[in-house]
Design a protein around this motif. Sequence first.
Motif, PDB file in Angstrom:
ATOM      1  N   UNK A  20      12.408 -44.630 -25.758  1.00 32.46           N
ATOM      2  CA  UNK A  20      12.064 -46.005 -26.119  1.00 32.46           C
ATOM      3  C   UNK A  20      10.701 -46.057 -26.812  1.00 32.46           C
ATOM      4  N   UNK A  21       9.791 -45.190 -26.381  1.00 33.80           N
ATOM      5  CA  UNK A  21       8.453 -45.173 -26.970  1.00 33.80           C
ATOM      6  C   UNK A  21       8.444 -44.482 -28.333  1.00 33.80           C
ATOM      7  N   UNK A  22       9.193 -43.406 -28.467  1.00 32.07           N
ATOM      8  CA  UNK A  22       9.145 -42.601 -29.695  1.00 32.07           C
ATOM      9  C   UNK A  22       9.977 -43.185 -30.827  1.00 32.07           C
ATOM     10  N   UNK A  36      23.888 -35.978 -22.682  1.00 29.58           N
ATOM     11  CA  UNK A  36      22.953 -35.107 -23.390  1.00 29.58           C
ATOM     12  C   UNK A  36      22.898 -35.535 -24.852  1.00 29.58           C
ATOM     13  N   UNK A  37      21.740 -35.289 -25.476  1.00 25.68           N
ATOM     14  CA  UNK A  37      21.593 -35.568 -26.898  1.00 25.68           C
ATOM     15  C   UNK A  37      21.089 -34.315 -27.604  1.00 25.68           C
ATOM     16  N   UNK A  38      21.423 -34.224 -28.885  1.00 29.27           N
ATOM     17  CA  UNK A  38      20.862 -33.205 -29.762  1.00 29.27           C
ATOM     18  C   UNK A  38      19.837 -33.887 -30.658  1.00 29.27           C
ATOM     19  N   UNK A  39      18.640 -33.297 -30.767  1.00 27.75           N
ATOM     20  CA  UNK A  39      17.541 -33.908 -31.507  1.00 27.75           C
ATOM     21  C   UNK A  39      17.064 -32.964 -32.600  1.00 27.75           C
ATOM     22  N   UNK A  40      16.786 -33.530 -33.758  1.00 31.14           N
ATOM     23  CA  UNK A  40      16.183 -32.767 -34.850  1.00 31.14           C
ATOM     24  C   UNK A  40      15.252 -33.681 -35.637  1.00 31.14           C
ATOM     25  N   UNK A  41      13.992 -33.277 -35.744  1.00 30.03           N
ATOM     26  CA  UNK A  41      13.009 -34.007 -36.546  1.00 30.03           C
ATOM     27  C   UNK A  41      12.963 -35.498 -36.214  1.00 30.03           C
ATOM     28  N   UNK A  42      12.928 -35.801 -34.915  1.00 28.80           N
ATOM     29  CA  UNK A  42      12.808 -37.191 -34.495  1.00 28.80           C
ATOM     30  C   UNK A  42      14.061 -38.018 -34.644  1.00 28.80           C
ATOM     31  N   UNK A  43      15.189 -37.362 -34.821  1.00 29.98           N
ATOM     32  CA  UNK A  43      16.455 -38.070 -35.004  1.00 29.98           C
ATOM     33  C   UNK A  43      17.470 -37.592 -33.968  1.00 29.98           C
ATOM     34  N   UNK A  52      19.779 -36.822 -20.696  1.00 28.56           N
ATOM     35  CA  UNK A  52      19.302 -38.198 -20.586  1.00 28.56           C
ATOM     36  C   UNK A  52      18.895 -38.482 -19.141  1.00 28.56           C
ATOM     37  N   UNK A  53      17.645 -38.234 -18.843  1.00 27.62           N
ATOM     38  CA  UNK A  53      17.065 -38.565 -17.544  1.00 27.62           C
ATOM     39  C   UNK A  53      16.298 -39.879 -17.683  1.00 27.62           C
ATOM     40  N   UNK A  54      15.823 -40.394 -16.568  1.00 31.38           N
ATOM     41  CA  UNK A  54      15.026 -41.628 -16.607  1.00 31.38           C
ATOM     42  C   UNK A  54      13.776 -41.430 -17.451  1.00 31.38           C
ATOM     43  N   UNK A  55      13.138 -40.257 -17.290  1.00 35.27           N
ATOM     44  CA  UNK A  55      11.933 -39.963 -18.058  1.00 35.27           C
ATOM     45  C   UNK A  55      12.234 -39.896 -19.545  1.00 35.27           C
ATOM     46  N   UNK A  56      13.339 -39.225 -19.905  1.00 38.05           N
ATOM     47  CA  UNK A  56      13.665 -39.119 -21.329  1.00 38.05           C
ATOM     48  C   UNK A  56      13.985 -40.488 -21.924  1.00 38.05           C
ATOM     49  N   UNK A  57      14.700 -41.324 -21.170  1.00 39.74           N
ATOM     50  CA  UNK A  57      15.031 -42.654 -21.682  1.00 39.74           C
ATOM     51  C   UNK A  57      13.769 -43.473 -21.932  1.00 39.74           C
ATOM     52  N   UNK A  58      12.790 -43.343 -21.050  1.00 35.81           N
ATOM     53  CA  UNK A  58      11.519 -44.050 -21.247  1.00 35.81           C
ATOM     54  C   UNK A  58      10.793 -43.511 -22.469  1.00 35.81           C
ATOM     55  N   UNK A  59      10.795 -42.180 -22.634  1.00 39.21           N
ATOM     56  CA  UNK A  59      10.148 -41.567 -23.800  1.00 39.21           C
ATOM     57  C   UNK A  59      10.878 -41.933 -25.084  1.00 39.21           C
TER      58      UNK A  59
END
Length: 282
Positions: A162-164, A193-200, A153-160
Amino acid sequence: MKNNNNVKLEKQLAMDDSRKVENTHNDRNIFLGDSRTPSQSGILAGNCKGECWTNQDNTLAVTYSYPVGGCGVFGEIVDRKSSETFFAEVFEKLKNLGINEFEFAAEDKKLREDILELFSDRTIDSEMEYSYRISEKPAQHVGNLEGYTIEKLTKTFLEEMDKKKYKNSSMVTERLETCWQTVEDFLNQSSAFVAIKDGELAGVIFGSGRFQEFLAIDIEVAEEHRRQGIAKELALSFIDDCTARGIMPQWDCVESNTASVHLAESLGLVRIKERPIYWFGI
């Protein structure tokens, strides 16, 4: 233990000035935080978000951590009558949060004994809580998790994020809102950190409270994604990041949460303390 993340504090409780319980950062520096409990001590020090109440004489402080769902008690009981009054007013504040139990821990043994004696007329339940920290030889990463990606979870990821509009994004947003005053505070003092799968968002590990160099861990994996090694991989990524930044992560779990105990020990973490937590109805 209960999690009351969505409840907001009623900031003022009407009472006589002579019986006022302070809810402020101003006098927190009179209490020494305890590095063994970063979740509660971080609130006491004003490093992270939570509730903190002190008595009029500044001899007792009670903190409430939203991710923990319980209280920490600091200081000492000097006078029985005034301490009873203080706790009664704290209980009213907790009930204003929608909480009907006083769940608490105190690192100081004498303070624990004094609180138990103060409420000896109550039916008090208890359970042991274990705390773990990293050893010199942490476990190895699980490797590739099919279909999942692990992201910091970086600043860039948090911004992304919010958009996605990731599904289950509340895993992150609720923790940010209840643990840290600002996103900048989180980025500077914590890790996640997050784990992501298929937009979730399938899982998250989050630094929920910090005191000195010690950072409390909060971890969650969505039920449908469990038993696939996600929690372990999240934890190892978190540990690696903390180690590189000179932060000591701390894993706390109650004795009855055998899955959490097993995971902590499988990570190569070392148990550094055992102490009771208590709760009773208010």
